[in-house]
Design an enzyme around this catalytic site. Structure first.
Site, short mmCIF file in Angstrom:
data_model
loop_
_atom_site.label_atom_id
_atom_site.label_comp_id
_atom_site.label_asym_id
_atom_site.label_seq_id
_atom_site.Cartn_x
_atom_site.Cartn_y
_atom_site.Cartn_z
N LYS A 53 4.62 10.65 4.32
CA LYS A 53 5.29 10.96 2.96
C LYS A 53 6.93 12.13 4.15
CE LYS A 53 7.90 12.45 -0.17
NZ LYS A 53 8.79 11.42 -0.94
N MET A 79 12.54 12.16 -6.71
CA MET A 79 11.10 13.08 -6.58
C MET A 79 11.38 14.74 -6.06
SD MET A 79 8.19 10.93 -7.02
CE MET A 79 7.53 12.17 -6.53
N GLY A 80 12.53 14.54 -5.69
CA GLY A 80 12.74 15.59 -4.68
C GLY A 80 12.41 16.23 -3.21
N CYS A 140 18.32 10.45 1.25
CA CYS A 140 17.86 10.88 0.81
C CYS A 140 18.44 11.22 -0.82
CB CYS A 140 16.69 12.25 -0.03
SG CYS A 140 15.80 12.60 -0.99
N LYS A 174 16.24 5.98 8.36
CA LYS A 174 16.28 5.35 7.32
C LYS A 174 17.89 5.56 6.34
CE LYS A 174 13.63 3.76 3.48
NZ LYS A 174 12.69 5.05 2.73
N SER A 204 16.72 4.06 -1.89
CA SER A 204 16.69 3.51 -3.01
C SER A 204 18.10 3.47 -3.42
CB SER A 204 16.69 4.38 -4.07
OG SER A 204 16.32 5.45 -4.01
C1 SIN Z 1 12.20 11.81 -2.38
O1 SIN Z 1 11.08 12.46 -2.29
O2 SIN Z 1 13.20 12.04 -3.65
C2 SIN Z 1 12.64 10.49 -2.36
C3 SIN Z 1 13.10 10.75 -0.88
C4 SIN Z 1 14.03 9.08 -0.32
O3 SIN Z 1 14.78 8.60 -1.02
O4 SIN Z 1 14.47 9.62 0.96
#
Ligand code: SIN
Length: 321
Positions: A53, A79-80, A140, A174, A204
Site C-alpha cells: 500500500k 480512501m485518503g 492519488c 504511478k 483511478s
Molecule cells: C487512496 O488511498 O485514496 C487511494 C490511493 C490512490 O488512488 O493512489
C-alpha cells in the site's frame, strides 16, 4: 494449417528487471496490501509479484467510512491514503527479501503529501537495503485539499529531477489517466528525460460520482461522494494510456497496465497495447486472491486458441486499421 497449440504449451513467464516471474499479474497498490497478513497472502498467491500500500512518513487513518463502494461496473473510492507508515512496510519487505531471497521482485509504493515528504520517503528507501522496485505514486485523487501531482507537469518534472539526483535504485511512477494527445506528448517528453524503470497507467479516474437512486444519495462519505473510479468503467481509458505511453516512451521504460482487468481477455488487451506487467485492483477486491488463478487460466486459453506460446509473441503488437 490448424492451430495445434495447447494450454500446456503456453507460458505466461515474464522477465522484469532481470527477474523471471511466473506470470505478469500483481495487485494494484491499495488492494490486499495494507497489512502484513494481506501482503503474506499476496506473496503466497499465484500472482507473479505484489506491491505494498502507498506509504506515507507516518501512519494515516485515511478518510471517514464508508470510503470504498463496489458497484456493478466497478468501484468508487475515496480512501485518503490510509496506511501504516513507511517503517511498517519497509520492515516487512526487508524481512521478506532476507527470508525468501529467490522469491522474485517486491514492489514498494510511496505517496508523499509534498515534494519534501516524497524526497524523505525515497531517501529512507535509498538508505535501506531494500533491493526491489519502488513505485512513486503521483496520482492519488482522494486527499481533500491536495491536487494530484501528475496533472501538474512542472511539478512532476521538479520532483523527478530532485529524486533522480540521489535515488539510484529502480523506480517507477504511478500515473493518473490522461485524456488528451497534447498531455500524452508533454508527459512522455518529461518522463523520457529520466531513468525510470516503469510507468504504471492508470490510477483511478478521479472524482466520479455514483448515486444510489433508492436513497437519492451518494454512496461514500468523503468529499460528498466524489471518488476515484475503477473496474469495467475505466478499461478503455486504461488501454488508451498504456498504448499512448508504450508508443511514446523509451523502450527501456516498461509499462505496467492497470485498470479494468477482470478477465483473461482484459489482460490480453493490456498486453497487446504494450504492458509488461498487469495490476488488478477493483476485481481483486471483489473476488479475492483466487482471481489470479482464474485470469491466468483465461489468458492461457486465449493464447492457446490464437497459437501464442509466450507473451512476447504479441506484446505491443496492436493492429491499426
Ligand atoms: C487512496 O488511498 O485514496 C487511494 C490511493 C490512490 O488512488 O493512489
Amino acid at each position: 494449417m490448424a492451430n495445434s497449440t495447447t494450454v500446456t504449451d503456453v507460458s505466461l513467464e515474464t522477465t522484469f528487471l532481470g527477474h523471471k516471474l511466473s506470470n505478469p499479474f500483481m495487485n494494484a497498490s491499495g488492494v490486499h496490501c495494507m497489512t502484513t497478513k494481506e501482503l503474506d497472502e499476496m506473496a503466497n498467491s499465484n500472482a507473479g509479484a505484489f506491491i505494498t500500500k502507498s506509504a506515507t512518513s507516518i501512519e494515516r487513518a485515511g478518510n471517514p467510512e464508508p470510503r470504498y463502494y463496489s458497484v456493478p461496473l466497478g468501484s468508487i473510492n475515496s480512501m485518503g491514503l490510509p496506511n501504516k507508515g513507511i517503517d511498517y512496510y519497509l520492515e516487512y519487505v526487508l524481512k521478506r527479501q532476507e527470508n525468501f531471497p529467490n522469491a522474485g521482485v517486491i514492489f514498494f509504493s510511496v505517496a508523499g503529501m509534498s515534494v519534501d515528504e516524497n524526497i524523505k520517503l525515497l531517501q529512507k528507501i535509498q538508505d535501506s537495503s531494500f533491493s526491489g522496485v519502488t513505485e512513486l505514486n503521483l496520482s492519488c485523487p482522494n486527499v481533500p485539499g491536495k491536487p494530484q501531482v501528475a496533472y501538474d507537469f512542472e511539478l512532476t518534472k521538479e520532483i523527478l529531477t530532485k529524486v533522480f539526483a540521489f535515488f539510484k535504485k529502480p523506480l517507477g511512477i504511478k500515473l493518473p489517466p490522461f485524456f488528451d494527445f497534447a498531455h500524452f506528448e508533454i508527459m512522455s517528453n518529461i518522463l523520457n528525460q529520466f531513468p525510470l524503470t516503469y510507468v504504471n497507467s492508470i490510477n483511478s479516474i478521479g472524482n466520479g460520482l455514483y448515486i444510489d437512486v433508492e436513497s437519492e444519495s451518494v454512496v461514500i462519505k468523503p468529499k460528498n461522494g466524489f471518488g476515484g473510479l475503477g473496474g469495467e468503467y475505466v478499461k478503455p481509458t486504461a488501454l488508451a494510456n498504456v498504448r499512448a505511453f508504450y508508443t511514446r516512451l523509451n523502450p527501456n521504460i516498461k509499462i505496467i497496465g492497470t485498470g479494468g482487468i477482470r478477465t483473461g481477455q482484459d489482460a490480453f488487451e493490456h498486453l497487446l497495447c504494450g504492458a509488461t506487467l498487469l495490476q488488478i485492483g477493483t476485481e481483486l477486491h471483489k473476488e479475492g486472491i483466487s482471481i489470479f488463478d482464474r485470469v491466468e487460466k483465461e489468458l492461457k486459453d486465449i493464447m492457446a486458441k490464437k497459437g501464442y506460446k509466450s507473451i512476447d509473441e504479441f506484446r505491443g503488437k496492436l493492429n491499426s486499421l
